[in-house]
Design a protein around this motif. Structure first.
Motif, short mmCIF file in Angstrom:
data_model
loop_
_atom_site.label_atom_id
_atom_site.label_comp_id
_atom_site.label_asym_id
_atom_site.label_seq_id
_atom_site.Cartn_x
_atom_site.Cartn_y
_atom_site.Cartn_z
N ALA A 12 0.84 -1.28 -0.15
CA ALA A 12 0.09 -0.05 -0.14
C ALA A 12 0.81 1.23 -0.11
O ALA A 12 0.43 2.27 -0.78
CB ALA A 12 -0.74 0.09 1.22
N LEU A 13 1.93 1.32 0.57
CA LEU A 13 2.88 2.19 0.79
C LEU A 13 3.46 2.53 -0.64
O LEU A 13 3.48 3.71 -1.11
CB LEU A 13 3.91 2.18 2.02
CG LEU A 13 4.91 3.40 1.81
CD1 LEU A 13 4.32 4.77 2.36
CD2 LEU A 13 5.86 2.91 3.09
N VAL A 14 4.09 1.76 -1.21
CA VAL A 14 4.80 1.76 -2.51
C VAL A 14 3.53 2.13 -3.67
O VAL A 14 3.96 3.07 -4.27
CB VAL A 14 5.52 0.35 -2.95
CG1 VAL A 14 5.80 0.53 -4.07
CG2 VAL A 14 6.42 0.07 -1.86
N GLY A 15 2.41 1.40 -3.27
CA GLY A 15 1.54 1.84 -4.30
C GLY A 15 0.98 3.38 -4.20
O GLY A 15 0.56 4.19 -5.32
N GLY A 16 0.74 3.81 -2.93
CA GLY A 16 0.33 4.97 -2.89
C GLY A 16 1.55 6.05 -3.09
O GLY A 16 1.05 7.01 -3.80
N VAL A 17 2.63 5.87 -3.07
CA VAL A 17 3.92 6.93 -3.52
C VAL A 17 3.95 7.00 -5.06
O VAL A 17 3.90 7.70 -5.73
CB VAL A 17 5.04 6.40 -2.82
CG1 VAL A 17 6.18 7.17 -3.54
CG2 VAL A 17 4.99 6.49 -1.57
N LEU A 18 3.77 5.68 -5.82
CA LEU A 18 3.80 5.54 -7.01
C LEU A 18 2.51 6.30 -7.75
O LEU A 18 2.36 7.01 -8.66
CB LEU A 18 3.84 4.09 -7.76
CG LEU A 18 5.13 3.61 -7.27
CD1 LEU A 18 5.09 2.08 -7.77
CD2 LEU A 18 6.44 4.22 -8.22
N THR A 19 1.31 6.11 -7.04
CA THR A 19 0.27 6.74 -7.54
C THR A 19 0.25 8.42 -7.51
O THR A 19 -0.23 9.01 -8.39
CB THR A 19 -0.96 6.34 -6.52
OG1 THR A 19 -1.24 4.93 -6.84
CG2 THR A 19 -2.53 7.14 -6.93
N ILE A 20 0.71 8.89 -6.39
CA ILE A 20 1.08 10.04 -6.00
C ILE A 20 1.75 10.90 -7.18
O ILE A 20 1.53 11.87 -7.75
CB ILE A 20 1.48 10.51 -4.84
CG1 ILE A 20 0.25 10.21 -3.78
CG2 ILE A 20 1.70 11.83 -4.70
CD1 ILE A 20 0.63 10.40 -2.37
N VAL A 21 2.74 10.11 -7.37
CA VAL A 21 3.91 10.51 -8.52
C VAL A 21 3.37 10.66 -9.85
O VAL A 21 3.48 11.46 -10.78
CB VAL A 21 5.12 9.46 -8.44
CG1 VAL A 21 5.97 9.86 -9.80
CG2 VAL A 21 6.03 9.87 -7.00
N TRP A 22 2.73 9.46 -10.20
CA TRP A 22 1.89 9.43 -11.61
C TRP A 22 0.76 10.47 -11.73
O TRP A 22 0.75 11.16 -12.73
CB TRP A 22 1.27 8.20 -11.76
CG TRP A 22 0.48 8.00 -13.02
CD1 TRP A 22 -0.70 7.93 -13.17
CD2 TRP A 22 1.31 7.85 -14.31
NE1 TRP A 22 -0.82 7.77 -14.60
CE2 TRP A 22 0.41 7.93 -15.30
CE3 TRP A 22 2.76 7.68 -14.99
CZ2 TRP A 22 0.42 7.89 -16.88
CZ3 TRP A 22 2.86 7.90 -16.12
CH2 TRP A 22 1.79 7.92 -16.96
N MET A 23 0.16 10.66 -10.56
CA MET A 23 -0.79 11.74 -10.80
C MET A 23 -0.37 13.21 -10.89
O MET A 23 -0.70 14.07 -11.71
CB MET A 23 -1.86 11.64 -9.81
CG MET A 23 -2.69 10.37 -9.48
SD MET A 23 -3.71 10.39 -11.08
CE MET A 23 -4.46 9.02 -10.83
N ILE A 24 0.81 13.53 -10.19
CA ILE A 24 1.42 14.83 -10.43
C ILE A 24 2.17 14.79 -11.80
O ILE A 24 2.10 15.99 -12.39
CB ILE A 24 2.52 14.70 -9.26
CG1 ILE A 24 2.10 15.20 -8.02
CG2 ILE A 24 3.67 16.02 -9.63
CD1 ILE A 24 3.06 14.75 -6.95
N ILE A 25 2.77 13.78 -12.39
CA ILE A 25 2.96 13.89 -13.74
C ILE A 25 2.16 14.09 -14.58
O ILE A 25 2.10 14.96 -15.57
CB ILE A 25 3.80 12.87 -13.95
CG1 ILE A 25 5.00 12.27 -13.53
CG2 ILE A 25 4.06 12.54 -15.58
CD1 ILE A 25 5.77 11.03 -13.44
N ARG A 26 0.93 13.51 -14.59
CA ARG A 26 -0.43 13.54 -15.57
C ARG A 26 -0.80 15.21 -15.17
O ARG A 26 -1.11 15.66 -16.18
CB ARG A 26 -1.18 12.80 -15.16
CG ARG A 26 -0.94 11.37 -15.55
CD ARG A 26 -0.86 11.18 -16.91
NE ARG A 26 -2.24 11.21 -17.49
CZ ARG A 26 -2.71 11.28 -18.57
NH1 ARG A 26 -1.66 11.19 -19.51
NH2 ARG A 26 -3.97 11.10 -19.01
#
Length: 65
Positions: free
Chosen positions: A30-44
């Motif tokens: 969940a931690l790794v997925g959450g961090v990756l989700t935040i990074v991806w959304m910021i890029i988008r």
């Protein structure tokens, strides 16, 4: 990246983000997925036309082509 791949990646990011938020995954995943989700959304968000206009990136991108 074409739009189909971006749409699938967006969907996967939302599913992983919601899964982590709802507690359906182990804490580490969940931690790794959450961090990756935040990074991806910021890029988008950074790649949207509105943000490009705010940072005058659209003009800079046109000059490099």
């Amino acid at each position: 990246m074409n739009n189909d791949i971006k749409a699938m990646t967006d969907g996967a990011a939302v599913v992983v983000g919601l899964g982590g938020f709802m507690g359906w995954m182990t804490p580490v995943v969940a931690l790794v997925g959450g961090v990756l989700t935040i990074v991806w959304m910021i890029i988008r968000i950074y790649e949207t036309e509105t943000v490009k206009k705010l940072f005058n990136r659209k003009k800079d991108d046109a000059e490099h082509k």
